[in-house]
Motif scaffolding. Sequence first.
Motif, PDB file in Angstrom:
ATOM      1  N   LYS A  59       7.817 -31.154  -2.139  1.00  0.00           N
ATOM      2  CA  LYS A  59       7.396 -31.649  -3.765  1.00  0.00           C
ATOM      3  C   LYS A  59       7.667 -30.653  -5.425  1.00  0.00           C
ATOM      4  O   LYS A  59       6.995 -29.698  -4.668  1.00  0.00           O
ATOM      5  CB  LYS A  59       5.763 -32.127  -3.615  1.00  0.00           C
ATOM      6  CG  LYS A  59       5.815 -33.095  -2.486  1.00  0.00           C
ATOM      7  CD  LYS A  59       4.090 -33.733  -2.438  1.00  0.00           C
ATOM      8  CE  LYS A  59       4.575 -34.241  -0.833  1.00  0.00           C
ATOM      9  NZ  LYS A  59       2.525 -34.413  -0.665  1.00  0.00           N
ATOM     10  N   THR A  92       2.628 -25.577   3.136  1.00  0.00           N
ATOM     11  CA  THR A  92       1.875 -25.310   1.676  1.00  0.00           C
ATOM     12  C   THR A  92       2.476 -23.469   1.993  1.00  0.00           C
ATOM     13  O   THR A  92       2.119 -22.666   3.052  1.00  0.00           O
ATOM     14  CB  THR A  92       0.599 -24.618   1.010  1.00  0.00           C
ATOM     15  OG1 THR A  92      -0.588 -24.255   2.235  1.00  0.00           O
ATOM     16  CG2 THR A  92       0.343 -26.713   1.246  1.00  0.00           C
ATOM     17  N   GLU A 123      -7.340 -30.176  13.041  1.00  0.00           N
ATOM     18  CA  GLU A 123      -5.618 -29.326  13.275  1.00  0.00           C
ATOM     19  C   GLU A 123      -5.833 -27.884  13.667  1.00  0.00           C
ATOM     20  O   GLU A 123      -6.768 -27.532  13.724  1.00  0.00           O
ATOM     21  CB  GLU A 123      -5.606 -28.969  11.426  1.00  0.00           C
ATOM     22  CG  GLU A 123      -5.546 -30.522  11.178  1.00  0.00           C
ATOM     23  CD  GLU A 123      -5.357 -30.634   9.282  1.00  0.00           C
ATOM     24  OE1 GLU A 123      -5.478 -29.418   8.698  1.00  0.00           O
ATOM     25  OE2 GLU A 123      -5.335 -31.553   8.727  1.00  0.00           O
ATOM     26  N   VAL A 179       6.500 -33.836  12.263  1.00  0.00           N
ATOM     27  CA  VAL A 179       6.120 -34.173  10.841  1.00  0.00           C
ATOM     28  C   VAL A 179       4.993 -33.371  10.849  1.00  0.00           C
ATOM     29  O   VAL A 179       3.922 -33.524  10.979  1.00  0.00           O
ATOM     30  CB  VAL A 179       5.935 -34.959  10.179  1.00  0.00           C
ATOM     31  CG1 VAL A 179       5.914 -34.798   8.602  1.00  0.00           C
ATOM     32  CG2 VAL A 179       6.935 -35.905  10.355  1.00  0.00           C
ATOM     33  N   PHE A 180       5.272 -32.204  10.079  1.00  0.00           N
ATOM     34  CA  PHE A 180       3.585 -30.735   9.261  1.00  0.00           C
ATOM     35  C   PHE A 180       3.905 -31.121   8.223  1.00  0.00           C
ATOM     36  O   PHE A 180       5.032 -31.078   7.495  1.00  0.00           O
ATOM     37  CB  PHE A 180       4.968 -29.366   9.746  1.00  0.00           C
ATOM     38  CG  PHE A 180       4.626 -29.561  11.764  1.00  0.00           C
ATOM     39  CD1 PHE A 180       3.652 -29.300  11.965  1.00  0.00           C
ATOM     40  CD2 PHE A 180       5.959 -30.142  11.816  1.00  0.00           C
ATOM     41  CE1 PHE A 180       3.874 -28.567  14.184  1.00  0.00           C
ATOM     42  CE2 PHE A 180       6.483 -29.705  13.690  1.00  0.00           C
ATOM     43  CZ  PHE A 180       5.326 -29.051  14.562  1.00  0.00           C
ATOM     44  N   LYS A 181       2.840 -30.673   7.814  1.00  0.00           N
ATOM     45  CA  LYS A 181       2.494 -30.557   6.179  1.00  0.00           C
ATOM     46  C   LYS A 181       2.053 -28.887   5.660  1.00  0.00           C
ATOM     47  O   LYS A 181       2.056 -28.074   6.286  1.00  0.00           O
ATOM     48  CB  LYS A 181       1.321 -30.968   5.584  1.00  0.00           C
ATOM     49  CG  LYS A 181       1.623 -32.697   6.120  1.00  0.00           C
ATOM     50  CD  LYS A 181      -0.484 -33.164   5.224  1.00  0.00           C
ATOM     51  CE  LYS A 181      -0.237 -34.192   4.980  1.00  0.00           C
ATOM     52  NZ  LYS A 181      -1.578 -34.938   4.738  1.00  0.00           N
ATOM     53  N   TRP A 207       1.303 -33.125  11.315  1.00  0.00           N
ATOM     54  CA  TRP A 207       0.741 -34.385  10.845  1.00  0.00           C
ATOM     55  C   TRP A 207       0.525 -35.798  12.012  1.00  0.00           C
ATOM     56  O   TRP A 207       0.226 -36.431  12.336  1.00  0.00           O
ATOM     57  CB  TRP A 207       1.405 -34.528   9.289  1.00  0.00           C
ATOM     58  CG  TRP A 207       0.949 -36.126   8.557  1.00  0.00           C
ATOM     59  CD1 TRP A 207      -0.116 -36.254   8.301  1.00  0.00           C
ATOM     60  CD2 TRP A 207       1.653 -36.528   7.183  1.00  0.00           C
ATOM     61  NE1 TRP A 207      -0.255 -36.841   7.849  1.00  0.00           N
ATOM     62  CE2 TRP A 207       0.972 -37.319   7.206  1.00  0.00           C
ATOM     63  CE3 TRP A 207       3.342 -36.111   6.977  1.00  0.00           C
ATOM     64  CZ2 TRP A 207       1.692 -38.272   5.962  1.00  0.00           C
ATOM     65  CZ3 TRP A 207       3.466 -36.853   5.852  1.00  0.00           C
ATOM     66  CH2 TRP A 207       3.189 -37.859   5.812  1.00  0.00           C
ATOM     67  N   HIS A 231       3.708 -27.336  -2.259  1.00  0.00           N
ATOM     68  CA  HIS A 231       3.413 -28.263  -0.653  1.00  0.00           C
ATOM     69  C   HIS A 231       4.867 -29.401  -0.237  1.00  0.00           C
ATOM     70  O   HIS A 231       5.373 -29.753  -1.410  1.00  0.00           O
ATOM     71  CB  HIS A 231       2.537 -29.746  -1.574  1.00  0.00           C
ATOM     72  CG  HIS A 231       0.793 -28.946  -1.722  1.00  0.00           C
ATOM     73  ND1 HIS A 231       0.031 -29.199  -1.134  1.00  0.00           N
ATOM     74  CD2 HIS A 231       0.739 -28.677  -2.556  1.00  0.00           C
ATOM     75  CE1 HIS A 231      -1.272 -28.308  -1.757  1.00  0.00           C
ATOM     76  NE2 HIS A 231      -0.923 -27.864  -2.199  1.00  0.00           N
ATOM     77  N   ARG A 242      10.679 -38.928   2.443  1.00  0.00           N
ATOM     78  CA  ARG A 242      10.207 -38.791   3.770  1.00  0.00           C
ATOM     79  C   ARG A 242      11.523 -39.837   4.308  1.00  0.00           C
ATOM     80  O   ARG A 242      11.497 -39.418   5.866  1.00  0.00           O
ATOM     81  CB  ARG A 242       9.011 -39.814   3.792  1.00  0.00           C
ATOM     82  CG  ARG A 242       8.082 -38.896   3.500  1.00  0.00           C
ATOM     83  CD  ARG A 242       6.556 -39.331   3.695  1.00  0.00           C
ATOM     84  NE  ARG A 242       6.015 -38.378   2.667  1.00  0.00           N
ATOM     85  CZ  ARG A 242       4.893 -38.855   1.436  1.00  0.00           C
ATOM     86  NH1 ARG A 242       4.686 -40.252   1.332  1.00  0.00           N
ATOM     87  NH2 ARG A 242       3.883 -37.419   1.293  1.00  0.00           N
ATOM     88  N   GLU A 277       6.994 -31.735   3.443  1.00  0.00           N
ATOM     89  CA  GLU A 277       6.534 -31.849   4.405  1.00  0.00           C
ATOM     90  C   GLU A 277       7.599 -31.394   5.469  1.00  0.00           C
ATOM     91  O   GLU A 277       8.788 -31.511   5.052  1.00  0.00           O
ATOM     92  CB  GLU A 277       6.433 -33.538   4.190  1.00  0.00           C
ATOM     93  CG  GLU A 277       4.892 -34.213   3.146  1.00  0.00           C
ATOM     94  CD  GLU A 277       5.467 -34.955   3.177  1.00  0.00           C
ATOM     95  OE1 GLU A 277       6.583 -35.317   3.649  1.00  0.00           O
ATOM     96  OE2 GLU A 277       4.769 -35.284   2.456  1.00  0.00           O
ATOM     97  N   TYR A 278       7.361 -30.554   6.931  1.00  0.00           N
ATOM     98  CA  TYR A 278       8.492 -30.241   7.545  1.00  0.00           C
ATOM     99  C   TYR A 278       9.112 -31.601   8.647  1.00  0.00           C
ATOM    100  O   TYR A 278       7.908 -31.625   9.496  1.00  0.00           O
ATOM    101  CB  TYR A 278       8.375 -28.765   7.957  1.00  0.00           C
ATOM    102  CG  TYR A 278       9.162 -28.253   8.719  1.00  0.00           C
ATOM    103  CD1 TYR A 278      10.690 -28.435   8.285  1.00  0.00           C
ATOM    104  CD2 TYR A 278       8.834 -27.481  10.154  1.00  0.00           C
ATOM    105  CE1 TYR A 278      11.306 -28.006   9.404  1.00  0.00           C
ATOM    106  CE2 TYR A 278       9.827 -27.865  11.193  1.00  0.00           C
ATOM    107  CZ  TYR A 278      11.356 -27.313  10.698  1.00  0.00           C
ATOM    108  OH  TYR A 278      12.160 -27.270  11.301  1.00  0.00           O
ATOM    109  N   PHE A 279      10.333 -31.944   8.638  1.00  0.00           N
ATOM    110  CA  PHE A 279      10.627 -32.873   9.960  1.00  0.00           C
ATOM    111  C   PHE A 279      11.757 -31.786  10.241  1.00  0.00           C
ATOM    112  O   PHE A 279      12.533 -31.468  10.506  1.00  0.00           O
ATOM    113  CB  PHE A 279      11.402 -33.752   8.963  1.00  0.00           C
ATOM    114  CG  PHE A 279      10.460 -34.757   8.007  1.00  0.00           C
ATOM    115  CD1 PHE A 279      10.309 -35.964   8.546  1.00  0.00           C
ATOM    116  CD2 PHE A 279      10.270 -34.586   6.541  1.00  0.00           C
ATOM    117  CE1 PHE A 279       9.799 -37.311   7.858  1.00  0.00           C
ATOM    118  CE2 PHE A 279       9.728 -35.299   5.989  1.00  0.00           C
ATOM    119  CZ  PHE A 279       8.836 -36.376   6.623  1.00  0.00           C
TER     120      PHE A 279
END
Length: 327
Positions: free
Chosen positions: A129, A66, A18, A62-64, A54, A82, A112, A84-86
């Motif tokens: 989330k 935080t 990563e 797509v990224f995670k 991700w 948390h 999603r 998720e970035y599109f």
Amino acid sequence: MFVFTLLLGSAVALPGVEQIERGEVVVRPGPAEAAVAEPFRMEPATFAYELSPWMETARYKVFKLTFPSPIVTPDVANNTVHAEYFQPTGFTGERPATVVLHILGADFPLSRYYAARLADQGVAALFVKLPYYGERRAVDGPGPVPGKFLSEDIERTTRSMRQGVCDVRRGLRWLAQRPEVDPDRLGVTGISLGGIISALVVSVDPEVRSGALLLAGGDLARILWDMPEAAPFRRTWEADGKTFADLKALTDPVDPLTHAAGMKGKRVLMIDGKVDEVVPPESARALWEAGGRPPIVWYDCGHYSAAGFLPPAIRRAVDFLKDDAPR
């Protein structure tokens, strides 16, 4: 509860090591922040974030993500947001950006799917989330299981509403500093619980100018009192000698109706069910009226039977959010 199949297109998980991006976002509220209701007001702050790749498709990555919640609770896991970035790819210039919020029953694949459809159309989408969902309920070692967003502890539920709004506001500041995002075209959208919190965000946040509110309404106390999922909590509430008036006094500070005047003059679309048994039509109409009568679309469905209507509703909302032209 909705069940939805995730359709991300030809998504490919990114391999191996990563590459985590670490950075900071500086929050400098403008003069308009002084008018924001105290429970949702942002203070000057600097917060750190981590972003890791991700998966990707031909039209977006797509990224995670935080970052720390601005609200600290007794449950440690809940204090990290948390998301998720599109990120759209293949588009030129700064893009509009929208936070996407989920339903009470979670159903993350639905969120999603919604975020992916926004990214398909060039809208940067951040699926956030909410408190006590997903990784935010993780338990490390012995000890009590953290609470849920909705429970018999109504004070924690209202605190979670406040925390959810503040988390979204911080997520929007993260979006605003992205080089591919137009900070003047920020929006928020969600379904059911996500729609109710979206209504609060678009009402109180002076930097947000668009909102698509699906199966959302006002009069939070009435929704909580009557919704089937809350029946056990209502019985406990009454057994403790508390009344509907007590519930209303507790929930009014985080009720979309309390703040809905802030929607006036903004780009807002409402989509609701004619026979919704959870967010009844009168709750939707009350929010519509208090929010300045924005465009509203009625589907011939209830809350649970809305699943079959969600694909066209999401398409309509995506078209609305992507058409946010530059100022």
